[in-house]
Enzyme design. Structure first.
Site, PDB file in Angstrom:
ATOM      1  N   GLU A  48       5.507   9.239  13.579  1.00 51.37           N
ATOM      2  CA  GLU A  48       5.358   8.464  12.340  1.00 51.37           C
ATOM      3  C   GLU A  48       5.562   9.418  11.173  1.00 51.37           C
ATOM      4  O   GLU A  48       4.726  10.270  10.893  1.00 51.37           O
ATOM      5  CB  GLU A  48       3.969   7.813  12.265  1.00 51.37           C
ATOM      6  CG  GLU A  48       3.769   7.037  10.964  1.00 51.37           C
ATOM      7  CD  GLU A  48       2.434   6.282  10.899  1.00 51.37           C
ATOM      8  OE1 GLU A  48       2.061   5.632  11.896  1.00 51.37           O
ATOM      9  OE2 GLU A  48       1.766   6.373   9.852  1.00 51.37           O
TER      10      GLU A  48
ATOM     11  N   ASN B  92      -3.265  -1.590   7.687  1.00 48.85           N
ATOM     12  CA  ASN B  92      -4.578  -2.135   7.328  1.00 48.85           C
ATOM     13  C   ASN B  92      -4.358  -3.642   7.295  1.00 48.85           C
ATOM     14  O   ASN B  92      -3.952  -4.206   6.290  1.00 48.85           O
ATOM     15  CB  ASN B  92      -5.032  -1.601   5.968  1.00 48.85           C
ATOM     16  CG  ASN B  92      -5.201  -0.095   6.032  1.00 48.85           C
ATOM     17  OD1 ASN B  92      -5.840   0.420   6.939  1.00 48.85           O
ATOM     18  ND2 ASN B  92      -4.611   0.613   5.083  1.00 48.85           N
TER      19      ASN B  92
ATOM     20  N   GLU C 279       0.863  -1.188   0.000  1.00 47.09           N
ATOM     21  CA  GLU C 279       0.000   0.000   0.000  1.00 47.09           C
ATOM     22  C   GLU C 279       0.897   1.234   0.000  1.00 47.09           C
ATOM     23  O   GLU C 279       1.812   1.360   0.822  1.00 47.09           O
ATOM     24  CB  GLU C 279      -0.901  -0.026   1.245  1.00 47.09           C
ATOM     25  CG  GLU C 279      -1.872   1.141   1.260  1.00 47.09           C
ATOM     26  CD  GLU C 279      -3.117   0.863   2.089  1.00 47.09           C
ATOM     27  OE1 GLU C 279      -3.464  -0.312   2.307  1.00 47.09           O
ATOM     28  OE2 GLU C 279      -3.753   1.847   2.504  1.00 47.09           O
TER      29      GLU C 279
ATOM     30  N   ASP D  54      -2.462  14.282   7.120  1.00 53.25           N
ATOM     31  CA  ASP D  54      -2.020  13.013   6.538  1.00 53.25           C
ATOM     32  C   ASP D  54      -0.819  13.166   5.610  1.00 53.25           C
ATOM     33  O   ASP D  54      -0.985  13.087   4.391  1.00 53.25           O
ATOM     34  CB  ASP D  54      -3.199  12.386   5.783  1.00 53.25           C
ATOM     35  CG  ASP D  54      -2.917  10.962   5.341  1.00 53.25           C
ATOM     36  OD1 ASP D  54      -1.866  10.436   5.728  1.00 53.25           O
ATOM     37  OD2 ASP D  54      -3.751  10.396   4.618  1.00 53.25           O
TER      38      ASP D  54
ATOM     39  N   ARG E  60     -11.330  17.393  10.638  1.00 54.76           N
ATOM     40  CA  ARG E  60     -10.543  16.166  10.778  1.00 54.76           C
ATOM     41  C   ARG E  60      -9.227  16.426  11.514  1.00 54.76           C
ATOM     42  O   ARG E  60      -8.728  15.554  12.234  1.00 54.76           O
ATOM     43  CB  ARG E  60     -10.279  15.570   9.384  1.00 54.76           C
ATOM     44  CG  ARG E  60      -9.470  14.306   9.440  1.00 54.76           C
ATOM     45  CD  ARG E  60      -9.434  13.633   8.089  1.00 54.76           C
ATOM     46  NE  ARG E  60      -8.161  12.969   7.877  1.00 54.76           N
ATOM     47  CZ  ARG E  60      -7.779  12.444   6.728  1.00 54.76           C
ATOM     48  NH1 ARG E  60      -8.569  12.522   5.656  1.00 54.76           N
ATOM     49  NH2 ARG E  60      -6.620  11.842   6.608  1.00 54.76           N
TER      50      ARG E  60
ATOM     51  N   GLU F 115     -10.528   4.516   9.333  1.00 55.70           N
ATOM     52  CA  GLU F 115     -10.685   4.117   7.928  1.00 55.70           C
ATOM     53  C   GLU F 115     -11.155   2.666   7.810  1.00 55.70           C
ATOM     54  O   GLU F 115     -10.616   1.880   7.026  1.00 55.70           O
ATOM     55  CB  GLU F 115      -9.375   4.329   7.169  1.00 55.70           C
ATOM     56  CG  GLU F 115      -8.947   5.784   7.147  1.00 55.70           C
ATOM     57  CD  GLU F 115      -7.707   6.055   6.323  1.00 55.70           C
ATOM     58  OE1 GLU F 115      -6.882   5.158   6.158  1.00 55.70           O
ATOM     59  OE2 GLU F 115      -7.589   7.202   5.842  1.00 55.70           O
TER      60      GLU F 115
ATOM     61  N   LYS G 267       1.216  10.781  13.347  1.00 50.53           N
ATOM     62  CA  LYS G 267       1.861  11.287  12.128  1.00 50.53           C
ATOM     63  C   LYS G 267       2.423  12.678  12.403  1.00 50.53           C
ATOM     64  O   LYS G 267       1.951  13.361  13.315  1.00 50.53           O
ATOM     65  CB  LYS G 267       0.850  11.345  10.986  1.00 50.53           C
ATOM     66  CG  LYS G 267       0.395   9.962  10.536  1.00 50.53           C
ATOM     67  CD  LYS G 267      -0.478  10.014   9.294  1.00 50.53           C
ATOM     68  CE  LYS G 267      -0.875   8.589   8.883  1.00 50.53           C
ATOM     69  NZ  LYS G 267      -1.687   8.519   7.674  1.00 50.53           N
TER      70      LYS G 267
ATOM     71  N   LYS H  64      -3.593  -0.092  14.033  1.00 56.05           N
ATOM     72  CA  LYS H  64      -4.492   0.938  13.501  1.00 56.05           C
ATOM     73  C   LYS H  64      -5.901   0.471  13.857  1.00 56.05           C
ATOM     74  O   LYS H  64      -6.356  -0.565  13.373  1.00 56.05           O
ATOM     75  CB  LYS H  64      -4.326   1.028  11.986  1.00 56.05           C
ATOM     76  CG  LYS H  64      -5.326   1.955  11.292  1.00 56.05           C
ATOM     77  CD  LYS H  64      -5.040   2.036   9.783  1.00 56.05           C
ATOM     78  CE  LYS H  64      -6.014   2.940   9.057  1.00 56.05           C
ATOM     79  NZ  LYS H  64      -5.703   3.079   7.618  1.00 56.05           N
TER      80      LYS H  64
ATOM     81  N   GLU I 291       3.843   9.180  -0.861  1.00 53.25           N
ATOM     82  CA  GLU I 291       2.439   9.071  -1.273  1.00 53.25           C
ATOM     83  C   GLU I 291       1.896  10.379  -1.850  1.00 53.25           C
ATOM     84  O   GLU I 291       1.202  10.375  -2.856  1.00 53.25           O
ATOM     85  CB  GLU I 291       1.599   8.630  -0.074  1.00 53.25           C
ATOM     86  CG  GLU I 291       0.113   8.608  -0.360  1.00 53.25           C
ATOM     87  CD  GLU I 291      -0.724   8.160   0.831  1.00 53.25           C
ATOM     88  OE1 GLU I 291      -0.168   7.801   1.883  1.00 53.25           O
ATOM     89  OE2 GLU I 291      -1.959   8.170   0.695  1.00 53.25           O
TER      90      GLU I 291
HETATM   91  C1  BDP Z   1      -3.184   7.387   4.258  1.00 54.17           C
HETATM   92  C2  BDP Z   1      -3.076   6.398   3.141  1.00 54.17           C
HETATM   93  C3  BDP Z   1      -3.715   5.080   3.444  1.00 54.17           C
HETATM   94  C4  BDP Z   1      -3.249   4.583   4.796  1.00 54.17           C
HETATM   95  C5  BDP Z   1      -3.529   5.621   5.845  1.00 54.17           C
HETATM   96  C6  BDP Z   1      -2.944   5.275   7.198  1.00 54.17           C
HETATM   97  O1  BDP Z   1      -3.663   6.954   2.008  1.00 54.17           O
HETATM   98  O2  BDP Z   1      -3.388   4.201   2.416  1.00 54.17           O
HETATM   99  O3  BDP Z   1      -3.872   3.402   5.124  1.00 54.17           O
HETATM  100  O4  BDP Z   1      -2.929   6.837   5.502  1.00 54.17           O
HETATM  101  O5  BDP Z   1      -1.946   5.874   7.552  1.00 54.17           O
HETATM  102  O6  BDP Z   1      -2.142   8.298   4.061  1.00 54.17           O
HETATM  103  O7  BDP Z   1      -3.481   4.450   7.906  1.00 54.17           O
END
Ligand code: BDP
Length: 729
Positions: A412, A235, A192, A390, A361, A316, A385, A312, A418
């Site tokens: 993190e 994930n 991913e 993000d 958010r 999401e 993070k 996690k 990305e």
């Molecule tokens: C986002 C990504 C996603 C990740 C998520 C995460 O798009 O693919 O699963 O963060 O950090 O940046 O959990």
């Protein structure tokens, strides 16, 4: 007779030439060797005095880690010096390289280094010139074998980067304890947000076949001080916790162990249901507790030094304790209790934002976690993070840094790009990392930097951590872009010592990876140091964020207005309308700024003191708002986008001046990528400006080249098979 000799000579010459050709092939400059190249040092002459002595190595002791240290040192020194080395039993005669711990080496034990070593802890080391009976020696010492391994890598770096060997007095120890790569690798080997091929972990062939690359992976990590690796995606898939996979993980752990690297896994919160046959995963349910305890005991049977879990949860779509009306602390403590007797830790991610909460958010993680401060077990770290949204090209630091006094918050960062051009754009991330690390939270007054939160010095955290989402895959050069290697490298270096400057790290990396040539070092350093700001300018200038294309996140998509949820769209973040643009996070808007300490809040709230870099992150402003530069906001936006795209072209031009100064293979590869980047910078510029213009209704100043292509054209572009995307997204 004569002609026979001549013939033989020709034959010999032919074979020599063939050998030479073959050796070129063996050392194809495909980037596989990373920064661990060990080619003959150009100025080996300078080393004349030492050349003889460091060829003699006194390095007694035997352990898996000492053996791998020797297996690095032997080819390393042989390659760098251009002649073989030998190990000697005694230090005598012309002096030697002396290596060991007080336990492994009598000579080291006799040098009276105990006090110095004591202060360096488990992983630290010393490299010094020491006179023994009037003779000069270079001594590498440490308290443990892994300290020796780190010392050996650093000594090789001293040579690789052409440092002087006189007056060596290097004393190193890491500032942060857990320094981990996070792999977002799936069991089907897709990665991913991975842009460098497939996952390195060849699950199907493990544990019987151990790809030699695992060892090279461990070498590279150890060389920059990374001491842990989370092998699987956040994930997560519960199957990783079944015996079939545990056996495979144990095999990887065996390869990594001598290099001081522990393995960690991601834990799917619903695993007790999925693989345990229970009807619930409620963290307070006694059966669930027992299931995790048994499972964790089982893991330690396979991997006695298993590091712990990264989780996690309730984010999401991932399951978590909130599915059972329990808190994040209940969830984390469940695992922490079962891990604690084995010395394992839980890294519980703060990247959470729920479906039903209707708040900015950027505020959600803070609101979830700050009330839980102090409620976590001692072996839990909260992994946040760097910024509150993000991994955007630029974000202010996350307000959780400095807000949790009793529960350690760890970092993190994202190494994989990305949101920064994936593996085709050259963006050196140390400047981004440093910007965040050096940010002042004011948690305990001026000087309370994010770095001090992380290294535990601010709140006396018992555990400290630093994680980076890996950019590594099966591509021959590991990271897709040759310069992606620099991001892996700088992540490790900053985890070890966050005080290092981005520039110093860039220089080290360039010298080891490309060349010690002055011109090469100067030019590449210039390119790298400018690169992140350039990307921000052509992607998300002035504090804009989250305006990328949907799903794959590759390329621009400021027009994204409909998605699975509002905060996955771009319009949610830029809020452009006929009056202006930007996300109001002062008291006039979401008031997310109230999560920061007063000094930070005031600085960002006040338009006079808010840096341009964060303007539209915190403020919604009129298109005619007058900027510090004297331009209107619209003009400034145009200026930034054009300047960014022009600078991407500058990068390609500047790099082209190195033709002939670095090997052709990597030169061509990087040149081609820089061309793509320059073109894509124009794509970003045109897409964003044409889109925002549809709100501002203002002309792009005539001095700029007119965008080719219409907004409709840019909106119509599709990339259905862009790499790194989860099939379900
Ligand atoms: C986002 C990504 C996603 C990740 C998520 C995460 O798009 O693919 O699963 O963060 O950090 O940046 O959990």
């Amino acid at each position: 007779m004569f002609s026979k000799t001549k013939k033989r000579f020709h034959l010999l010459a032919f074979f020599m030439a063939l050998l030479l050709l073959m050796s070129f092939k063996i050392f194809a400059e495909d980037g596989y060797r990373l920064w661990l190249r060990y080619d003959v040092i150009a100025n080996a002459d300078k080393l004349k005095e030492y050349k003889k002595s460091i060829k003699e190595i006194h390095f007694p002791g035997d352990s898996p880690t000492l053996r791998v240290a020797r297996s690095e040192l032997t080819p390393g020194l042989t390659g760098l010096l251009g002649s073989p080395v030998r190990y000697v039993d005694k230090v005598s005669g012309s002096g030697a390289l002396v290596i060991g711990t007080p336990q492994s080496s009598k000579v080291i034990a006799s040098l009276g280094l105990d006090d110095k070593l004591k202060s360096l802890g488990r992983e630290g080391y010393l490299i010094q010139n020491i006179k023994i009976e009037g003779k000069k020696y270079i001594v590498i010492s440490a308290n443990t074998d892994v300290g020796i391994l780190y010392g050996v890598f650093n000594f090789l770096k001293v040579l690789q980067t052409n440092k002087n060997l006189d007056n060596l007095e290097i004393s190193e120890s890491p500032k942060i304890e857990y320094r981990l790569l996070n792999h977002w690798d799936n069991l089907d080997r897709t990665v991913e947000r991975g842009y460098a091929g497939f996952s390195l972990w060849d699950w199907h062939k493990l544990p019987d076949y151990l790809d030699p690359r695992y060892k090279d992976y461990a070498r590279a990590n150890a060389s920059i001080g990374i001491n842990g690796t989370v092998l699987t995606n956040v994930n997560s898939n519960a199957l990783i916790l079944t015996p079939m996979y545990l056996e495979k993980i144990a095999a990887l752990a065996d390869v990594f162990r001598p290099y001081g690297i522990r393995v960690y896994l991601t834990a799917r919160f619903s695993a007790p249901i999925q693989i345990g046959g229970l009807s619930t995963a409620d963290p307070l349910d006694p059966q669930v507790k027992k299931w995790w305890k048994d499972k964790i005991n089982e893991i330690y049977e396979y991997i006695p030094d298993f590091g712990g879990f990264l989780v996690k949860a309730n984010s999401e779509g991932q399951p978590g304790p909130q599915n059972y009306n329990r808190s994040h602390a209940d969830g984390a403590n469940l695992l922490a209790d079962a891990l604690s007797q084995h010395g394992g830790i839980v890294m519980w991610r703060a990247f959470v934002y729920t479906y039903d909460v209707n708040e900015d958010r950027a505020e959600q993680a803070y609101n979830e976690f700050v009330p839980l401060d102090g409620k976590f077990r001692d072996n839990v770290l909260i992994q946040a993070k760097n910024g509150p949204i993000d991994f955007q090209p630029r974000e202010p630091f996350h307000p959780l840094f400095g807000a949790m006094k009793k529960t350690p918050v760890m970092m993190e960062f994202q190494i994989t790009q990305e949101y920064l051009g994936c593996a085709t754009h050259l963006v050196y991330l140390a400047t981004l990392y440093k910007e965040c690390l050096d940010s002042d939270t004011y948690a305990k007054g001026k000087g309370s930097t994010v770095a001090k939160v992380l290294d535990g010095s601010l709140f006396k955290y018992a555990n400290t951590g630093f994680a980076g989402v890996s950019n590594i895959g099966t591509d021959r050069n590991w990271t897709g872009h040759h310069f992606g290697q620099a991001n892996w490298y700088c992540f490790g270096r900053l985890g070890w010592n966050h005080k290092l400057s981005a520039e110093k790290i860039a220089e080290e990396w360039i010298r080891m990876t490309f060349s010690n040539d002055k011109d090469v070092v100067k030019t590449l350093k210039k390119i790298m140091m400018a690169s992140r700001e350039i990307a921000v300018s052509y992607m998300t200038p002035l504090g804009l964020h989250h305006i990328m294309a949907e799903g794959h996140h590759y390329g621009p998509g400021p027009w994204v207005a409909v998605s699975g949820r509002p905060d996955w769209t771009s319009v949610y973040y830029h809020q452009a309308d006929s009056k202006g643009i930007g996300f109001e996070r002062t008291t006039k808007g979401s008031d997310a700024l109230s999560q920061y300490y007063l000094e930070v809040k005031e600085k960002f709230s006040n338009l006079e003191t808010c840096p341009d870099e964060y303007l539209l992150w915190f403020h919604h402003l009129d298109w005619d708002y007058e900027m510090k530069s004297g331009r209107t906001l619209w003009e400034e936006l145009c200026y930034k986008y054009y300047h960014g795209a022009d600078s991407a072209k500058w990068t390609a031009d500047k790099f082209s001046t190195l033709s002939g100064k670095i090997d052709e293979e990597r030169f061509e590869h990087v040149s081609a990528f820089l061309k793509i980047q320059a073109e894509e910078a124009i794509w970003w510029r045109n897409s964003c400006l044409l889109y925002f213009q549809s709100y501002s209704k203002k002309p792009i100043p005539v001095k700029y080249e007119k965008p080719s292509g219409t907004l409709e054209y840019y909106k119509s572009l599709r990339f259905p098979y862009a790499p790194g995307i989860r099939p379900s997204w």
